[in-house]
Design an enzyme around this catalytic site. Structure first.
Site, PDB file in Angstrom:
ATOM      1  N   LYS A 130       0.827  -1.213   0.000  1.00  0.00           N
ATOM      2  CA  LYS A 130       0.000   0.000   0.000  1.00  0.00           C
ATOM      3  C   LYS A 130       0.861   1.262   0.000  1.00  0.00           C
ATOM      4  CE  LYS A 130      -2.299  -1.645   3.606  1.00  0.00           C
ATOM      5  NZ  LYS A 130      -1.905  -3.065   3.569  1.00  0.00           N
ATOM      6  N   ILE A 131       1.816   1.339   0.944  1.00  0.00           N
ATOM      7  CA  ILE A 131       2.618   2.569   1.079  1.00  0.00           C
ATOM      8  C   ILE A 131       3.628   2.695  -0.062  1.00  0.00           C
ATOM      9  CG2 ILE A 131       4.278   3.779   2.554  1.00  0.00           C
ATOM     10  CD1 ILE A 131       2.797   2.479   4.987  1.00  0.00           C
ATOM     11  N   ASP A 135       9.818  -6.855  -4.715  1.00  0.00           N
ATOM     12  CA  ASP A 135       8.818  -7.360  -3.774  1.00  0.00           C
ATOM     13  C   ASP A 135       8.718  -8.868  -3.981  1.00  0.00           C
ATOM     14  OD1 ASP A 135       6.291  -7.933  -2.356  1.00  0.00           O
ATOM     15  OD2 ASP A 135       5.953  -5.779  -2.410  1.00  0.00           O
ATOM     16  N   CYS A 162       9.031  -2.349   2.883  1.00  0.00           N
ATOM     17  CA  CYS A 162       8.652  -3.743   3.168  1.00  0.00           C
ATOM     18  C   CYS A 162       8.569  -3.917   4.687  1.00  0.00           C
ATOM     19  CB  CYS A 162       9.656  -4.708   2.550  1.00  0.00           C
ATOM     20  SG  CYS A 162      11.320  -4.508   3.163  1.00  0.00           S
ATOM     21  N   PRO A 163       7.860  -4.945   5.146  1.00  0.00           N
ATOM     22  CA  PRO A 163       7.758  -5.130   6.598  1.00  0.00           C
ATOM     23  C   PRO A 163       9.058  -5.687   7.179  1.00  0.00           C
ATOM     24  CG  PRO A 163       6.509  -6.833   5.422  1.00  0.00           C
ATOM     25  CD  PRO A 163       7.084  -5.929   4.376  1.00  0.00           C
ATOM     26  N   THR A 183      11.229   4.676   5.808  1.00  0.00           N
ATOM     27  CA  THR A 183      10.069   5.061   6.632  1.00  0.00           C
ATOM     28  C   THR A 183       9.341   3.803   7.107  1.00  0.00           C
ATOM     29  OG1 THR A 183       8.708   5.214   4.643  1.00  0.00           O
ATOM     30  CG2 THR A 183       9.652   7.275   5.464  1.00  0.00           C
ATOM     31  N   SER A 184      10.014   2.642   7.022  1.00  0.00           N
ATOM     32  CA  SER A 184       9.313   1.393   7.350  1.00  0.00           C
ATOM     33  C   SER A 184       9.619   0.927   8.773  1.00  0.00           C
ATOM     34  CB  SER A 184       9.638   0.312   6.320  1.00  0.00           C
ATOM     35  OG  SER A 184       8.815  -0.791   6.542  1.00  0.00           O
ATOM     36  N   ARG A 185      10.724   0.240   8.966  1.00  0.00           N
ATOM     37  CA  ARG A 185      11.129  -0.190  10.303  1.00  0.00           C
ATOM     38  C   ARG A 185      12.646  -0.080  10.410  1.00  0.00           C
ATOM     39  NH1 ARG A 185       6.793   0.703  11.620  1.00  0.00           N
ATOM     40  NH2 ARG A 185       5.212  -0.607  12.581  1.00  0.00           N
ATOM     41  N   ASP A 194      12.916   7.838   9.095  1.00  0.00           N
ATOM     42  CA  ASP A 194      11.840   8.135  10.048  1.00  0.00           C
ATOM     43  C   ASP A 194      11.825   7.091  11.149  1.00  0.00           C
ATOM     44  OD1 ASP A 194       9.475   9.643  10.892  1.00  0.00           O
ATOM     45  OD2 ASP A 194       8.379   7.795  10.436  1.00  0.00           O
ATOM     46  N   GLU A 221      15.327   2.719  18.166  1.00  0.00           N
ATOM     47  CA  GLU A 221      14.484   3.891  18.464  1.00  0.00           C
ATOM     48  C   GLU A 221      13.690   3.760  19.758  1.00  0.00           C
ATOM     49  OE1 GLU A 221      11.893   3.757  14.903  1.00  0.00           O
ATOM     50  OE2 GLU A 221      10.215   3.492  16.273  1.00  0.00           O
ATOM     51  N   HIS A 236       9.879   8.874  13.918  1.00  0.00           N
ATOM     52  CA  HIS A 236       8.728   7.989  13.667  1.00  0.00           C
ATOM     53  C   HIS A 236       7.421   8.802  13.607  1.00  0.00           C
ATOM     54  CE1 HIS A 236       7.630   3.477  13.972  1.00  0.00           C
ATOM     55  NE2 HIS A 236       6.703   4.115  13.287  1.00  0.00           N
TER      56      HIS A 236
HETATM   57  P1  NAD Z   1       1.704  -3.723   2.976  1.00  0.00           P
HETATM   58  O1  NAD Z   1       1.504  -5.044   3.649  1.00  0.00           O
HETATM   59  O2  NAD Z   1       0.595  -3.132   2.176  1.00  0.00           O
HETATM   60  O3  NAD Z   1       2.981  -3.832   1.996  1.00  0.00           O
HETATM   61  C1  NAD Z   1       4.167  -4.492   2.348  1.00  0.00           C
HETATM   62  C2  NAD Z   1       4.772  -5.031   1.063  1.00  0.00           C
HETATM   63  O4  NAD Z   1       6.031  -5.640   1.399  1.00  0.00           O
HETATM   64  C3  NAD Z   1       3.899  -6.114   0.395  1.00  0.00           C
HETATM   65  O5  NAD Z   1       3.741  -5.837  -0.972  1.00  0.00           O
HETATM   66  C4  NAD Z   1       4.705  -7.387   0.618  1.00  0.00           C
HETATM   67  O6  NAD Z   1       4.546  -8.351  -0.449  1.00  0.00           O
HETATM   68  C5  NAD Z   1       6.111  -6.833   0.659  1.00  0.00           C
HETATM   69  N1  NAD Z   1       7.069  -7.767   1.226  1.00  0.00           N
HETATM   70  C6  NAD Z   1       6.850  -8.768   2.118  1.00  0.00           C
HETATM   71  N2  NAD Z   1       7.991  -9.438   2.332  1.00  0.00           N
HETATM   72  C7  NAD Z   1       8.937  -8.835   1.587  1.00  0.00           C
HETATM   73  C8  NAD Z   1      10.332  -9.084   1.378  1.00  0.00           C
HETATM   74  N3  NAD Z   1      10.963 -10.089   1.998  1.00  0.00           N
HETATM   75  N4  NAD Z   1      10.994  -8.265   0.536  1.00  0.00           N
HETATM   76  C9  NAD Z   1      10.347  -7.250  -0.111  1.00  0.00           C
HETATM   77  N5  NAD Z   1       9.045  -6.989   0.027  1.00  0.00           N
HETATM   78  C10 NAD Z   1       8.360  -7.772   0.863  1.00  0.00           C
HETATM   79  O7  NAD Z   1       2.195  -2.750   4.116  1.00  0.00           O
HETATM   80  P2  NAD Z   1       2.168  -1.159   4.080  1.00  0.00           P
HETATM   81  O8  NAD Z   1       0.908  -0.676   4.687  1.00  0.00           O
HETATM   82  O9  NAD Z   1       2.583  -0.696   2.735  1.00  0.00           O
HETATM   83  O10 NAD Z   1       3.322  -0.840   5.153  1.00  0.00           O
HETATM   84  C11 NAD Z   1       4.679  -1.096   4.851  1.00  0.00           C
HETATM   85  C12 NAD Z   1       5.516  -0.915   6.112  1.00  0.00           C
HETATM   86  O11 NAD Z   1       5.483   0.468   6.495  1.00  0.00           O
HETATM   87  C13 NAD Z   1       4.947  -1.642   7.352  1.00  0.00           C
HETATM   88  O12 NAD Z   1       5.434  -2.947   7.418  1.00  0.00           O
HETATM   89  C14 NAD Z   1       5.451  -0.808   8.496  1.00  0.00           C
HETATM   90  O13 NAD Z   1       6.655  -1.379   8.976  1.00  0.00           O
HETATM   91  C15 NAD Z   1       5.785   0.535   7.878  1.00  0.00           C
HETATM   92  N6  NAD Z   1       4.979   1.641   8.468  1.00  0.00           N
HETATM   93  C16 NAD Z   1       5.648   2.708   8.972  1.00  0.00           C
HETATM   94  C17 NAD Z   1       4.940   3.768   9.516  1.00  0.00           C
HETATM   95  C18 NAD Z   1       5.634   5.001  10.067  1.00  0.00           C
HETATM   96  O14 NAD Z   1       4.996   5.827  10.737  1.00  0.00           O
HETATM   97  N7  NAD Z   1       6.923   5.206   9.799  1.00  0.00           N
HETATM   98  C19 NAD Z   1       3.548   3.724   9.562  1.00  0.00           C
HETATM   99  C20 NAD Z   1       2.894   2.607   9.015  1.00  0.00           C
HETATM  100  C21 NAD Z   1       3.619   1.568   8.458  1.00  0.00           C
END
Ligand code: NAD
Length: 335
Positions: A154-155, A174, A205-206, A232-234, A258, A263, A295
């Site tokens: 999604k993001i 992905d 990615c997560p 901005t993920s983890r 972020d 953290e 964050h």
């Molecule tokens: P999502 O589940 O819609 O998308 C995650 C994508 O990562 C999917 O397309 C999945 O197939 C892919 N993925 C899974 N395993 C993978 C791998 N080994 N290598 C590459 N890609 C892989 O999630 P989202 O809503 O887009 O969120 C993504 C990440 O953003 C979350 O996991 C979270 O850690 C992070 N996040 C951060 C904040 C923030 O405030 N900084 C807020 C929300 C989410």
């Protein structure tokens, strides 16, 4: 239902109370983060509500389960901080907020990219000191640059969409391909190919065992000279020491974070009167080409409203014994 809300900030309280007007759960707000030391606050409560830096390891889960907790309602999408095997063994239900505003995070990722490129963080300080010199502020056109999106969910897909509007060339990595991204002309590559060709690498990615330290010394080595890296993920997707070496050598030309590996001991609190003990983090802050936010990518009105609404409706589903779409399935969690 009586719910202990850990890591409460004033904004959590405001949005949760507004979302709770109809459902009338008994929300008990705790400012401290959930840890073994603070777990005593959950005594006698059937449910707790937790955020990303609350400690939900096996020991803490076992302690709160013994004192009566049956439900963990996460105010986050990510659940990498929850020991799911322990939750399953303790027969705890874990609910989350799978999507609240992917726009918030995607827009913040692009804000980091634009600020780093055009050195807005430096320009802001210069102009305040009547320094209008431009040396050191040279940027580049985003138009025509290649952006590698790691994780096109999604993001990641929304980040790609915004950058597509700037005229960037899109590449992606992905485990499964996103039709919207393909529709924008994204080229899916292997990770080494993406690293070798991207001017900007943005992580979406997560955090999983297989993505822990996805960006290590070998990955940095594969990247283009002067690459921009944005996370901005983890935090634990990045080996911070390897990236610091990359910054020192000039291989990494820009770093936007972020999230940060360690953290938990830093973010979400005002530590401006304290001496920060994390030398790795402090070193990062010394680079002119590093921009860190604490964050805050999720932190928009829309996101907070959606987080609160979904959290309250998750709790209501549990309280009324209804199936909840946002329950994390623990059946296939490894023993
Ligand atoms: P999502 O589940 O819609 O998308 C995650 C994508 O990562 C999917 O397309 C999945 O197939 C892919 N993925 C899974 N395993 C993978 C791998 N080994 N290598 C590459 N890609 C892989 O999630 P989202 O809503 O887009 O969120 C993504 C990440 O953003 C979350 O996991 C979270 O850690 C992070 N996040 C951060 C904040 C923030 O405030 N900084 C807020 C929300 C989410």
């Amino acid at each position: 239902m009586k719910v202990g809300v850990f890591s409460t900030k004033s904004y959590d309280r405001t949005f949760l109370e507004a979302a709770n007007v109809d459902d009338q759960h008994d929300l008990v707000f705790f400012e401290p983060r959930l840890t073994m030391e603070t777990s005593v606050l959950a005594t006698g409560l059937p449910a707790i509500c937790a955020f990303v830096n609350d400690q939900l390891d096996a020991k803490t889960l076992s302690t709160i389960a013994q004192t009566g907790v049956r439900l963990i309602a996460l105010r986050s999408a990510g659940f990498n901080h929850v020991d799911l095997a322990a939750a399953r063994d303790l027969e705890l239900t874990v609910l989350r907020v799978p999507a609240y505003s992917p726009f918030s995070v995607a827009e913040h990722a692009v804000a980091l990219i634009l600020s780093l490129n055009r050195k807005i963080h430096r320009a802001y300080n210069r102009v305040r000191e009547n320094n209008f010199a431009l040396e050191g502020l040279l940027g580049f056109d985003l138009h025509g640059r290649t952006v590698g999106i790691v994780g096109t969910g999604k993001i990641g897909a929304l980040t790609a969409k915004i950058l597509h509007g700037f005229g960037c060339r899109l590449t992606g990595y992905d485990v499964s391909q996103n039709a919207d991204c393909l529709g924008m002309g994204m080229e899916y590559l292997s990770l080494p190919e993406l690293f070798a060709t991207a001017d900007i690498v943005s992580l979406h990615c997560p955090l999983l065992p297989e993505t822990y330290h996805l960006i290590d010394a070998a990955a940095v080595h594969q990247m283009k000279e002067g690459v921009m890296l944005v996370n901005t993920s983890r935090g634990q997707l990045i080996d911070t020491k390897a990236v610091t070496q990359g910054l020192k050598s000039g291989k990494i030309g820009y770093l936007g974070l972020d999230v940060y590996e360690q953290e938990t001991d830093l973010f979400f609190d005002d530590l401006s009167n304290q001496v920060i003990q994390d030398d790795i983090f402090q070193r990062l802050l010394t680079f002119p080409n590093v921009l860190i936010t604490g964050h805050q990518a999720f932190f928009t009105e829309e996101a907070l409203r959606n987080i609160a609404t979904t959290t309250i409706s998750n709790i209501t589903d549990f309280a009324q014994g209804r199936p909840c779409l946002n329950q994390i399935s623990l059946d296939r969690v490894k023993k």
